[in-house]
Design an enzyme around this catalytic site. Structure first.
Site, PDB file in Angstrom:
ATOM      1  N   HIS A 171      -1.785  -5.158   1.565  1.00  0.00           N
ATOM      2  CA  HIS A 171      -3.084  -5.809   1.382  1.00  0.00           C
ATOM      3  C   HIS A 171      -2.809  -7.224   0.891  1.00  0.00           C
ATOM      4  O   HIS A 171      -1.882  -7.445   0.103  1.00  0.00           O
ATOM      5  CB  HIS A 171      -3.933  -5.083   0.325  1.00  0.00           C
ATOM      6  N   LYS A 211       0.842  -1.201   0.000  1.00  0.00           N
ATOM      7  CA  LYS A 211       0.000   0.000   0.000  1.00  0.00           C
ATOM      8  C   LYS A 211       0.880   1.256   0.000  1.00  0.00           C
ATOM      9  O   LYS A 211       2.085   1.176   0.294  1.00  0.00           O
ATOM     10  CB  LYS A 211      -0.909  -0.026   1.231  1.00  0.00           C
TER      11      LYS A 211
HETATM   12  P1  GDP Z   1      -7.345  -7.103   5.762  1.00  0.00           P
HETATM   13  O1  GDP Z   1      -7.960  -8.082   4.819  1.00  0.00           O
HETATM   14  O2  GDP Z   1      -6.450  -7.758   6.782  1.00  0.00           O
HETATM   15  O3  GDP Z   1      -6.626  -5.967   5.060  1.00  0.00           O
HETATM   16  O4  GDP Z   1      -8.516  -6.432   6.626  1.00  0.00           O
HETATM   17  P2  GDP Z   1     -10.027  -6.011   6.231  1.00  0.00           P
HETATM   18  O5  GDP Z   1     -10.362  -6.535   4.871  1.00  0.00           O
HETATM   19  O6  GDP Z   1     -10.907  -6.368   7.376  1.00  0.00           O
HETATM   20  O7  GDP Z   1      -9.942  -4.410   6.183  1.00  0.00           O
HETATM   21  C1  GDP Z   1      -9.427  -3.728   5.078  1.00  0.00           C
HETATM   22  C2  GDP Z   1      -8.529  -2.601   5.560  1.00  0.00           C
HETATM   23  O8  GDP Z   1      -9.309  -1.646   6.318  1.00  0.00           O
HETATM   24  C3  GDP Z   1      -7.416  -2.989   6.534  1.00  0.00           C
HETATM   25  O9  GDP Z   1      -6.263  -3.500   5.887  1.00  0.00           O
HETATM   26  C4  GDP Z   1      -7.135  -1.678   7.227  1.00  0.00           C
HETATM   27  O10 GDP Z   1      -6.330  -0.816   6.429  1.00  0.00           O
HETATM   28  C5  GDP Z   1      -8.520  -1.063   7.336  1.00  0.00           C
HETATM   29  N1  GDP Z   1      -9.199  -1.361   8.616  1.00  0.00           N
HETATM   30  C6  GDP Z   1      -9.579  -2.584   9.077  1.00  0.00           C
HETATM   31  N2  GDP Z   1     -10.208  -2.506  10.257  1.00  0.00           N
HETATM   32  C7  GDP Z   1     -10.266  -1.184  10.571  1.00  0.00           C
HETATM   33  C8  GDP Z   1     -10.808  -0.438  11.692  1.00  0.00           C
HETATM   34  O11 GDP Z   1     -11.370  -0.975  12.649  1.00  0.00           O
HETATM   35  N3  GDP Z   1     -10.664   0.922  11.645  1.00  0.00           N
HETATM   36  C9  GDP Z   1     -10.065   1.566  10.607  1.00  0.00           C
HETATM   37  N4  GDP Z   1      -9.962   2.908  10.676  1.00  0.00           N
HETATM   38  N5  GDP Z   1      -9.531   0.908   9.554  1.00  0.00           N
HETATM   39  C10 GDP Z   1      -9.630  -0.459   9.523  1.00  0.00           C
HETATM   40 MG    MG Z   2      -9.618  -7.957   3.536  1.00  0.00          MG
END
Ligand code: GDP
Ligand code: MG
Length: 193
Positions: free
Chosen positions: A172, A23
């Protein structure tokens, strides 16, 4: 060569492809080489790679889960606010899951479209889960040392939410095989899966 790989994938059902993105925060911090090295160290193979500044439209399609997806993200975010004693209505003006999810989606789009990213397709045994293992869990605060997110980031949900931005976590990685297929098609339309 491509034919050989295709035949191998048919023989071994655990041979997968997945998408990894360094990223903009990872690129800015000169961690592209580090991420590549760690991915290659596992034995996974890089099949394609490019630097690209994602458009808002691309990111909108990347997080394409629609209203259900927004609702799920909203629920998760609400739990995080409660956990850290933050008043979500005061901070975001609503406690509606879908509305909160839509706001978080905007933060994600802002984050990844903010500058250049490096996207790559990796393939190999259980590529999806192996890449997630090397990246570590979503929140750096709880990512163990030895993982990319644990070694190079310290962000947390409460800190990011307070600033109304996405958690900065360097990479990511596709969450499952279905996501991987859709994301590869989106980021590498020229790649024949
Ligand atoms: P990943 O698959 O591990 O990247 O996680 P997710 O798909 O659940 O979330 C996508 C992206 O959103 C994450 O990589 C973080 O950059 C962001 N993110 C996830 N959870 C949170 C949260 O609780 N608060 C905020 N502000 N950003 C979040
Ligand atoms: Mg994800």
């Amino acid at each position: 060569m491509a034919e050989k790989r295709k035949a191998a994938a048919q023989e071994a059902p655990s041979i997968e492809r997945t998408l990894v993105i360094v990223k903009p925060d990872g690129v800015e911090r000169h961690l592209v080489g580090e991420v590549i090295r760690r991915m290659e160290n596992t034995g996974l193979k890089i099949e394609a790679m490019k630097m690209v500044t994602a458009s808002r439209e691309l990111m909108d399609r990347h997080y394409a889960g629609g209203l259900e997806w927004c609702k799920g993200v909203g629920e998760k975010t609400k739990k995080n606010y409660a956990q850290y004693g933050l008043d979500i209505v005061k901070e975001l003006g609503t406690d509606d899951d879908t509305k909160i999810g839509k706001m978080v989606k905007e933060w994600l789009i802002d984050y990844i479209s903010a500058g250049p990213s490096v996207a790559m397709i990796l393939s190999g045994n259980h590529a999806v889960d192996n890449v997630r293992r090397v990246c570590g869990p979503t929140l750096p605060l709880v990512a163990p040392p030895g993982s990319i997110r644990g070694d190079f980031a310290l962000d947390s949900a409460d800190y990011a939410n307070r600033d109304k931005r996405a958690v900065k976590n360097i990479v990511h990685a596709s969450g499952n095989l279905e996501e991987a297929k859709a994301e590869i098609a989106l980021w590498f339309p020229e790649f024949r899966q």
